[in-house]
Design a protein around this motif. Structure first.
Motif, PDB file in Angstrom:
ATOM      1  N   ALA A 173       0.823  -1.213   0.000  1.00 49.44           N
ATOM      2  CA  ALA A 173       0.000   0.000   0.000  1.00 49.44           C
ATOM      3  C   ALA A 173       0.852   1.255   0.000  1.00 49.44           C
ATOM      4  CB  ALA A 173      -0.912  -0.012   1.210  1.00 49.44           C
ATOM      5  N   HIS A 174       0.300   2.297  -0.603  1.00 48.72           N
ATOM      6  CA  HIS A 174       0.928   3.620  -0.597  1.00 48.72           C
ATOM      7  C   HIS A 174      -0.151   4.649  -0.339  1.00 48.72           C
ATOM      8  CE1 HIS A 174       4.613   1.999  -2.380  1.00 48.72           C
ATOM      9  NE2 HIS A 174       3.818   1.255  -3.134  1.00 48.72           N
ATOM     10  N   ALA A 175       0.201   5.693   0.363  1.00 47.22           N
ATOM     11  CA  ALA A 175      -0.722   6.822   0.539  1.00 47.22           C
ATOM     12  C   ALA A 175       0.092   8.092   0.655  1.00 47.22           C
ATOM     13  CB  ALA A 175      -1.579   6.632   1.778  1.00 47.22           C
ATOM     14  N   GLN A 176      -0.347   9.086  -0.067  1.00 47.38           N
ATOM     15  CA  GLN A 176       0.336  10.377  -0.030  1.00 47.38           C
ATOM     16  C   GLN A 176      -0.679  11.504   0.039  1.00 47.38           C
ATOM     17  OE1 GLN A 176       1.813   9.517  -3.755  1.00 47.38           O
ATOM     18  NE2 GLN A 176       3.852   8.853  -3.101  1.00 47.38           N
ATOM     19  N   ILE A 177      -0.226  12.614   0.589  1.00 46.29           N
ATOM     20  CA  ILE A 177      -1.039  13.823   0.572  1.00 46.29           C
ATOM     21  C   ILE A 177      -0.821  14.470  -0.788  1.00 46.29           C
ATOM     22  CG2 ILE A 177      -1.438  16.076   1.637  1.00 46.29           C
ATOM     23  CD1 ILE A 177      -1.915  13.693   3.520  1.00 46.29           C
ATOM     24  N   LEU A 227      -6.066  12.945  -0.669  1.00 49.74           N
ATOM     25  CA  LEU A 227      -5.168  11.795  -0.511  1.00 49.74           C
ATOM     26  C   LEU A 227      -5.111  10.969  -1.784  1.00 49.74           C
ATOM     27  CD1 LEU A 227      -6.826  10.639   2.796  1.00 49.74           C
ATOM     28  CD2 LEU A 227      -4.435  11.327   2.676  1.00 49.74           C
ATOM     29  N   ASN A 228      -3.972  10.415  -2.033  1.00 49.79           N
ATOM     30  CA  ASN A 228      -3.847   9.427  -3.106  1.00 49.79           C
ATOM     31  C   ASN A 228      -3.540   8.096  -2.434  1.00 49.79           C
ATOM     32  OD1 ASN A 228      -3.430   8.109  -5.507  1.00 49.79           O
ATOM     33  ND2 ASN A 228      -1.427   9.050  -5.934  1.00 49.79           N
ATOM     34  N   ILE A 229      -4.494   7.194  -2.497  1.00 45.76           N
ATOM     35  CA  ILE A 229      -4.344   5.909  -1.806  1.00 45.76           C
ATOM     36  C   ILE A 229      -4.292   4.785  -2.828  1.00 45.76           C
ATOM     37  CG2 ILE A 229      -5.340   4.350  -0.081  1.00 45.76           C
ATOM     38  CD1 ILE A 229      -7.051   6.762   0.861  1.00 45.76           C
ATOM     39  N   SER A 230      -3.292   3.937  -2.744  1.00 40.58           N
ATOM     40  CA  SER A 230      -3.302   2.734  -3.566  1.00 40.58           C
ATOM     41  C   SER A 230      -2.962   1.549  -2.678  1.00 40.58           C
ATOM     42  CB  SER A 230      -2.327   2.860  -4.743  1.00 40.58           C
ATOM     43  OG  SER A 230      -1.014   2.923  -4.270  1.00 40.58           O
ATOM     44  N   ALA A 231      -3.663   0.449  -2.892  1.00 45.46           N
ATOM     45  CA  ALA A 231      -3.439  -0.715  -2.044  1.00 45.46           C
ATOM     46  C   ALA A 231      -3.750  -2.004  -2.787  1.00 45.46           C
ATOM     47  CB  ALA A 231      -4.302  -0.617  -0.789  1.00 45.46           C
ATOM     48  N   PHE A 281      -6.831  -1.470  -5.518  1.00 44.83           N
ATOM     49  CA  PHE A 281      -7.420  -0.217  -6.002  1.00 44.83           C
ATOM     50  C   PHE A 281      -6.449   0.939  -5.886  1.00 44.83           C
ATOM     51  CE2 PHE A 281      -8.470  -0.857  -1.558  1.00 44.83           C
ATOM     52  CZ  PHE A 281      -8.059   0.336  -0.996  1.00 44.83           C
ATOM     53  N   GLN A 282      -6.751   1.982  -6.605  1.00 44.69           N
ATOM     54  CA  GLN A 282      -6.003   3.234  -6.508  1.00 44.69           C
ATOM     55  C   GLN A 282      -7.012   4.353  -6.666  1.00 44.69           C
ATOM     56  OE1 GLN A 282      -4.641   5.498  -9.477  1.00 44.69           O
ATOM     57  NE2 GLN A 282      -4.291   6.814  -7.723  1.00 44.69           N
ATOM     58  N   ARG A 283      -7.039   5.271  -5.725  1.00 42.97           N
ATOM     59  CA  ARG A 283      -7.998   6.368  -5.848  1.00 42.97           C
ATOM     60  C   ARG A 283      -7.509   7.632  -5.175  1.00 42.97           C
ATOM     61  NH1 ARG A 283     -12.799   3.287  -2.799  1.00 42.97           N
ATOM     62  NH2 ARG A 283     -12.285   1.897  -4.490  1.00 42.97           N
ATOM     63  N   GLN A 284      -7.992   8.733  -5.721  1.00 44.53           N
ATOM     64  CA  GLN A 284      -7.677  10.026  -5.125  1.00 44.53           C
ATOM     65  C   GLN A 284      -8.938  10.530  -4.441  1.00 44.53           C
ATOM     66  OE1 GLN A 284      -5.153  12.389  -7.656  1.00 44.53           O
ATOM     67  NE2 GLN A 284      -5.872  14.252  -6.647  1.00 44.53           N
ATOM     68  N   VAL A 285      -8.855  10.767  -3.143  1.00 48.26           N
ATOM     69  CA  VAL A 285     -10.050  11.133  -2.367  1.00 48.26           C
ATOM     70  C   VAL A 285      -9.765  12.301  -1.422  1.00 48.26           C
ATOM     71  CG1 VAL A 285     -11.132   8.840  -2.368  1.00 48.26           C
ATOM     72  CG2 VAL A 285      -9.446   9.405  -0.619  1.00 48.26           C
TER      73      VAL A 285
HETATM   74  C1  LIG Z   1      -1.170   8.185  -7.030  1.00 51.07           C
HETATM   75  O1  LIG Z   1      -0.516   6.992  -6.670  1.00 51.07           O
HETATM   76  C2  LIG Z   1      -0.250   6.138  -7.785  1.00 51.07           C
HETATM   77  C3  LIG Z   1       0.330   4.837  -7.253  1.00 51.07           C
HETATM   78  O2  LIG Z   1       1.150   5.004  -6.121  1.00 51.07           O
HETATM   79  C4  LIG Z   1       0.682   6.860  -8.766  1.00 51.07           C
HETATM   80  O3  LIG Z   1       0.946   6.034  -9.865  1.00 51.07           O
HETATM   81  C5  LIG Z   1       0.029   8.176  -9.192  1.00 51.07           C
HETATM   82  O4  LIG Z   1       0.924   8.884 -10.010  1.00 51.07           O
HETATM   83  C6  LIG Z   1      -0.348   9.004  -7.989  1.00 51.07           C
HETATM   84  N1  LIG Z   1      -1.093  10.183  -8.408  1.00 51.07           N
HETATM   85  C7  LIG Z   1      -0.894  11.389  -7.873  1.00 51.07           C
HETATM   86  C8  LIG Z   1      -1.761  12.488  -8.383  1.00 51.07           C
HETATM   87  O5  LIG Z   1      -0.058  11.602  -6.995  1.00 51.07           O
END
Ligand SMILES: *[C@@H]1O[C@H](CO)[C@@H](O)[C@H](O)[C@H]1NC(C)=O
Length: 166
Positions: free
Chosen positions: A39-43, A62-66, A112-116
């Protein structure tokens, strides 16, 4: 030849034993199943950083992928997943605030991967958030059809909130 009690007992054993064995096997298999969650999550963006009624409040994207597919076995009913913001203040050694949660009903939907935007606002019990280092932690509860619920978590990343309100 046999008494009624004996026959009843035999019938009971015949019916219940396979079920008991199955339940035991399910729990046993779960105990030896070692999932590998990715999993990854970033602001992505701090949308608003304000002070409301004396408490700091942050709204963000947030950008969450898991990939939680490995949590699913044939004994898995569903997985409850939630992302928390965790930080330390002089008042509490651990502040844990849920930002987002989701129920995953099956393995197909476990990747999944989503921006929320944050579903629940990050509100502090005070004015401690300016410049604060915050950790994003993914928690999951695996709810089985039978046996014990499994809880686990994984630290994903950390970030610093801005020094000033916006
Ligand atoms: C969101 O995360 C995915 C996978 O970690 C990445 O490929 C994508 O570029 C990211 N999108 C943004 C807007 O940060």
């Amino acid at each position: 030849m046999h008494s009624a009690t004996y026959r009843l007992n035999a019938l009971f054993t015949f019916a219940v034993l396979p079920l008991a064995v199955m339940l035991l096997a399910a729990s046993f298999l779960d105990a030896f199943h070692s999932p590998s969650v990715q999993a990854h999550a970033q602001i992505v963006k701090i949308n608003r950083f304000t002070k409301r009624n004396g408490n700091d409040e942050v709204r963000l994207s947030l950008n969450i992928s898991a990939d939680l597919q490995s949590l699913f076995t044939w004994n898995t009913k569903q997985v409850f997943v939630f992302l928390t913001a965790e930080y330390e203040t002089s008042k509490n050694s651990l502040n844990q605030i849920s930002l987002w949660d989701h129920i995953i009903p099956n393995k197909e939907q476990a990747k999944f991967q989503r921006q929320v935007p944050n579903k629940y606002p990050l509100v502090d019990q005070g004015k401690n958030l300016r410049g604060k280092e915050v950790e994003l932690v993914l928690h999951w509860h695996v709810m089985p059809n039978t046996g014990k619920m499994i809880r686990d978590k994984m630290s994903l990343s950390s970030f610093n909130l801005p020094e000033a309100y916006s």
